[in-house]
Design a protein around this motif. Structure first.
Motif, PDB file in Angstrom:
ATOM      1  N   LYS A 172       5.234   3.827   7.069  1.00 10.14           N
ATOM      2  CA  LYS A 172       5.054   3.497   5.650  1.00 10.14           C
ATOM      3  C   LYS A 172       6.138   2.507   5.255  1.00 10.14           C
ATOM      4  CE  LYS A 172       4.318   3.654   1.232  1.00 10.14           C
ATOM      5  NZ  LYS A 172       3.089   3.063   0.637  1.00 10.14           N
ATOM      6  N   TYR A 199       7.343  -0.131   1.912  1.00 12.37           N
ATOM      7  CA  TYR A 199       7.093  -0.566   0.537  1.00 12.37           C
ATOM      8  C   TYR A 199       7.181  -2.088   0.504  1.00 12.37           C
ATOM      9  CZ  TYR A 199       7.579   4.241  -1.092  1.00 12.37           C
ATOM     10  OH  TYR A 199       7.411   5.580  -1.295  1.00 12.37           O
ATOM     11  N   GLU A 212       9.345  -6.565   3.012  1.00  9.81           N
ATOM     12  CA  GLU A 212       8.892  -5.199   3.269  1.00  9.81           C
ATOM     13  C   GLU A 212      10.088  -4.303   3.510  1.00  9.81           C
ATOM     14  OE1 GLU A 212       5.611  -4.063   5.373  1.00  9.81           O
ATOM     15  OE2 GLU A 212       4.606  -5.161   3.772  1.00  9.81           O
ATOM     16  N   THR A 249       8.691  10.049  -0.141  1.00 10.21           N
ATOM     17  CA  THR A 249       7.640   9.145   0.342  1.00 10.21           C
ATOM     18  C   THR A 249       6.664   9.931   1.212  1.00 10.21           C
ATOM     19  OG1 THR A 249       9.158   7.281   0.278  1.00 10.21           O
ATOM     20  CG2 THR A 249       7.264   7.076   1.755  1.00 10.21           C
ATOM     21  N   ASP A 278      -0.756   8.727  -2.106  1.00  9.20           N
ATOM     22  CA  ASP A 278      -0.541   7.376  -1.577  1.00  9.20           C
ATOM     23  C   ASP A 278      -1.258   7.299  -0.231  1.00  9.20           C
ATOM     24  OD1 ASP A 278       0.386   4.993  -0.590  1.00  9.20           O
ATOM     25  OD2 ASP A 278       2.518   5.463  -0.817  1.00  9.20           O
TER      26      ASP A 278
END
Ligand SMILES: Nc1ncnc2c1ncn2[C@@H]1O[C@H](COP(=O)(O)OP(=O)(O)OP(=O)(O)O)[C@@H](O)[C@H]1O
Ligand SMILES: [Mg+2]
Length: 238
Positions: A9, A11, A20, A49, A58
């Motif tokens: 993962k 962001y 990123e 997260t 998510d």
């Protein structure tokens, strides 16, 4: 209950810091049915997260993430809402209670989001009262959440998360706002829930006493998992 393989993962950052930010870089772990797992790691390591992925909040990740036999990324929006409302229960660090409602109406809030079937108001209140008893705040029936202590608010939030009998209870720092005596009582409640209701628990925490009470400790470090056996791991469970 949970099978995570190669979870990645990042962001996407906007503005001057565009690019990123990789947070999870290949996370692998399992949580067995009925197990009490603690997720630890330093601040910013990606614990919340990971919980957002587990909570179906998510879907922007890669890798395999199965909860209760469902691969979360393949669920439709309707299936995801059903997953969030019934398969799992979620408890946040800030309690998110509504003070204009009574405690039992707060516990019964998930009934409003029910996808199939409607319960009567009496059935909802009976379920809410039963849960307030389970978490040890039956004496607060009829009061408003604003009059509760921090530990009692957390119990109320846990009761609400249990409303639809979830298979998995996910909590982010459930004792983060509590003194040590209230925290110890919440930990005892988690163990009771595990032993008596069979719910699987996955709890993010900085609290070493939660980690010590867990069957399994999952430590996130540098974007991957280091497995630490919990001291409770050898315990024989019914
Ligand atoms: N929406 C977002 N956009 C960009 N970066 C984010 C976002 N959410 C979290 N991050 C970053 O991802 C990293 C992991 O954050 P996360 O909240 O998962 O950490 P955490 O382990 O829960 O920390 P804490 O123990 O402080 O709660 C941090 O560097 C954080 O700044
Ligand atoms: Mg966090």
């Amino acid at each position: 209950m949970i099978r995570a393989r190669g979870i990645r993962k990042s962001y996407r950052l906007a503005g001057a810091r565009s690019g990123e930010l990789p947070v999870l870089r290949g996370v692998d772990f399992d949580v067995a049915d009925g197990e009490f797992a603690a997720v630890i790691g330093r601040s910013g390591s990606g614990k919340s997260t990971l919980l957002a992925l587990l909570g179906g909040l998510d879907s922007d990740y890669s890798g395999e993430l199965q909860v209760a036999g469902k691969e979360l990324r393949t669920l439709s929006d309707a299936e995801l809402s059903a997953y969030r409302n019934t398969t799992i229960g979620f408890v946040f660090q800030a309690f998110h209670l509504l003070d204009h409602l009574s405690c039992e109406d707060n516990v019964a809030l998930p009934a409003l989001f029910r996808v199939n079937g409607k319960e009567s108001k009496d059935a909802r209140l009976a379920r809410a009262r039963e849960l307030m008893e389970t978490v040890g705040i039956a004496d607060k029936i009829g009061t408003r959440p604003g009059t509760l202590s921090g530990g009692q608010k957390q119990r109320l939030a846990i009761a609400r998360a249990l409303y639809h009998k979830p298979q998995l209870l996910i909590c982010d720092e459930p004792t983060g706002n509590l003194d040590s005596a209230s925290a110890a009582a919440i930990i005892a409640l988690f163990r009771k829930l595990r032993d008596e209701s069979g719910v699987t628990l996955t709890i993010v925490t900085h609290d070493p006493t939660i980690a010590a009470a867990a069957d399994r400790v999952i430590e996130i470090k540098d974007g991957v998992v280091e497995l630490v056996p919990g001291p409770g791991a050898e315990e024989v469970r019914p």
